[in-house]
Write a protein that holds these residues in place. Structure first.
Motif, PDB file in Angstrom:
ATOM      1  N   PRO A 206       0.826  -1.211   0.000  1.00  0.00           N
ATOM      2  CA  PRO A 206       0.000   0.000   0.000  1.00  0.00           C
ATOM      3  C   PRO A 206       0.859   1.259   0.000  1.00  0.00           C
ATOM      4  O   PRO A 206       2.032   1.215   0.378  1.00  0.00           O
ATOM      5  N   PRO A 207       0.295   2.382  -0.434  1.00  0.00           N
ATOM      6  CA  PRO A 207       1.091   3.614  -0.556  1.00  0.00           C
ATOM      7  C   PRO A 207       1.781   4.023   0.736  1.00  0.00           C
ATOM      8  O   PRO A 207       2.911   4.520   0.698  1.00  0.00           O
ATOM      9  N   GLU A 208       1.151   3.796   1.885  1.00  0.00           N
ATOM     10  CA  GLU A 208       1.751   4.229   3.146  1.00  0.00           C
ATOM     11  C   GLU A 208       2.976   3.414   3.537  1.00  0.00           C
ATOM     12  O   GLU A 208       3.698   3.784   4.472  1.00  0.00           O
ATOM     13  N   GLN A 209       3.224   2.299   2.843  1.00  0.00           N
ATOM     14  CA  GLN A 209       4.421   1.507   3.125  1.00  0.00           C
ATOM     15  C   GLN A 209       5.565   1.788   2.151  1.00  0.00           C
ATOM     16  O   GLN A 209       6.598   1.117   2.184  1.00  0.00           O
ATOM     17  N   ASP A 210       5.398   2.786   1.293  1.00  0.00           N
ATOM     18  CA  ASP A 210       6.479   3.135   0.369  1.00  0.00           C
ATOM     19  C   ASP A 210       7.639   3.817   1.077  1.00  0.00           C
ATOM     20  O   ASP A 210       8.745   3.901   0.537  1.00  0.00           O
ATOM     21  N   GLY A 211       7.409   4.341   2.237  1.00  0.00           N
ATOM     22  CA  GLY A 211       8.462   5.000   3.007  1.00  0.00           C
ATOM     23  C   GLY A 211       8.061   4.993   4.465  1.00  0.00           C
ATOM     24  O   GLY A 211       7.015   4.468   4.837  1.00  0.00           O
ATOM     25  N   PRO A 212       8.874   5.581   5.335  1.00  0.00           N
ATOM     26  CA  PRO A 212       8.508   5.646   6.750  1.00  0.00           C
ATOM     27  C   PRO A 212       7.167   6.347   6.920  1.00  0.00           C
ATOM     28  O   PRO A 212       6.878   7.350   6.272  1.00  0.00           O
ATOM     29  N   GLY A 213       6.333   5.816   7.779  1.00  0.00           N
ATOM     30  CA  GLY A 213       5.017   6.409   7.982  1.00  0.00           C
ATOM     31  C   GLY A 213       4.196   5.589   8.961  1.00  0.00           C
ATOM     32  O   GLY A 213       4.697   4.636   9.556  1.00  0.00           O
ATOM     33  N   TRP A 222      -5.678  -2.995   1.737  1.00  0.00           N
ATOM     34  CA  TRP A 222      -5.184  -2.586   0.417  1.00  0.00           C
ATOM     35  C   TRP A 222      -4.515  -3.788  -0.256  1.00  0.00           C
ATOM     36  O   TRP A 222      -4.773  -4.077  -1.433  1.00  0.00           O
ATOM     37  N   ALA A 223      -3.643  -4.490   0.479  1.00  0.00           N
ATOM     38  CA  ALA A 223      -2.938  -5.637  -0.089  1.00  0.00           C
ATOM     39  C   ALA A 223      -3.906  -6.752  -0.472  1.00  0.00           C
ATOM     40  O   ALA A 223      -3.717  -7.436  -1.487  1.00  0.00           O
TER      41      ALA A 223
END
Length: 401
Positions: A206-213, A222-223
């Motif tokens: 999911p988009p929120e796992q593309d970087g620290p967050g 999402w997955a």
């Protein structure tokens, strides 16, 4: 005369055999439990990582996480140990039918595309697994076809979680059950705020796992949608399925389903056979009010909460179906406001509050803000043809006197 083969090495009481998987941090072997005379899987942390305290603890934490999840659809951990070379290892349930990725690849090589039964079989068992993971206050964070396994369903264990398909699915056979594996990237919400580093499998992240967050259980939703979308690629399935899956593919977690049960209910509705008749009032305009009570503590606006600008929203009308919200556009801290929904040509609808909470099919929304700022309240429905309908009501909250 051939020389006798070397005996298989031992890890504790486990006779370690073939390598069946290799990752960046660990090697997975098929093994035999000598005491129980049973085939198991032994996952061994790589020697070069075994002396790294952080990696070592994360590996052991995977075993602890698996022990917390009680579900026939999540790989069970039987034991944990350490080799003579100080390499920790996990002893896991053996999924003897391989990965979902391999099964689908083999089927597609023969020209297969998913049927409704295939999608339901995977969606139901995947939802059961994820629901159990979330009940243990964990976020999986790496749901992908390679981490979803298949195993022979032991006698007395029903592989299908609900319903009986008219046509037996090919992807999860009647004598099999689906199991989710690899909680090595899981996030423990009981011990963490959800702030996490980047991770996950490309295409299923999911988009929120593309970087620290910040990550919560909606990352797994999402997955799940991405995985079922992958499964259904090229298949002739109802258009409503795209809308159902698309909701949890939203970039904003606040717009996704609230949990795995709601996700599955949407998927099942999308794939339900047409009954050939509509309810008599579906074609008439219908005015309803959706009810939710949000206390000042729950609806704390400040810090820009709820003010994210979402892109590519579905239209608020399609054909004769439409959704709209009426009510004040301004509010004062501590003073409740009521919003009303006008829904035409749709049987079900869902509100998303500024906190990300959902309320479905009720009558009034009564909101009380605890701090000034901007907020958005979202009303979503689905037209009879499966088109997603969304309307957004913005509130400007003032501090008052």
């Amino acid at each position: 005369m051939a020389a006798p083969s070397a005996p298989e090495p031992l890890l504790g009481r486990y006779r370690v055999g073939d390598v069946i998987g290799v990752g960046s941090f660990a090697t997975v072997h098929r093994a035999v439990d000598d005491r129980l005379d049973d085939v198991v899987v032994v996952k061994v942390l790589a020697e070069n990582h075994s002396l790294n305290p952080e990696v070592r603890e994360r590996f052991i934490a995977e075993g602890r996480a698996l022990r917390r999840v009680a579900s026939p659809h999540v790989v069970a951990v039987h034991d944990i140990g350490e080799s003579d070379r100080q390499q920790p290892y996990l002893v896991l349930e053996h999924a003897d039918r391989g990965t979902l990725a391999a099964r689908v690849a083999a089927l597609r090589a023969d020209g297969w595309t998913a049927t409704t039964s295939d999608v339901l079989a995977v969606a139901r068992e995947l939802a059961a697994a994820v629901e159990a993971v979330h009940a243990a206050r964990l976020v999986h964070r790496d749901l992908s076809p390679g981490n979803v396994l298949l195993r022979t369903s032991p006698e007395g264990v029903v592989g299908r979680t609900t319903g009986t398909p008219a046509v037996a699915p090919a992807v999860v056979r009647p004598d099999e059950r689906l199991v989710v594996a690899d909680l090595g990237m899981s996030k423990d919400l009981a011990r963490s705020s959800g702030l996490t580093v980047a991770g996950g499998t490309e295409g299923f992240r999911p988009p929120e796992q593309d970087g620290p967050g910040t990550v919560d259980t909606r990352a797994d939703l999402w997955a799940m949608s991405a995985l079922v979308t992958w499964l259904a690629e090229g298949a002739d399935l109802p258009r409503a399925l795209d809308a159902a899956l698309g909701r949890s593919l939203a970039d904003s977690p606040a717009r996704r389903h609230p949990d795995a049960a709601a996700w599955l209910a949407d998927v099942e509705r999308a794939l339900a056979p047409a009954d050939g008749a509509s309810a008599p009032d579906r074609a008439r305009p219908r005015r309803t009010t959706v009810v939710a009570v949000a206390t000042a503590a729950v609806l704390g606006l400040g810090a820009g909460a709820g003010a994210t600008a979402w892109l590519d929203r579905p239209h608020s009308a399609a054909g004769s179906a439409s959704v709209a919200i009426s009510g004040p556009t301004t509010a004062t801290v501590g003073a409740p406001v009521t919003l009303t929904a006008d829904v035409t040509g749709a049987e079900h609808w869902v509100w998303t509050l500024p906190t990300g909470a959902y309320v479905a099919d009720d009558d009034t929304v009564r909101l009380t803000a605890s701090s000034p700022g901007d907020a958005e309240v979202v009303l979503e429905a689905r037209a009879p043809d499966g088109t997603a309908l969304t309307t957004v009501h913005r509130l400007q909250v003032d501090a008052g006197s």
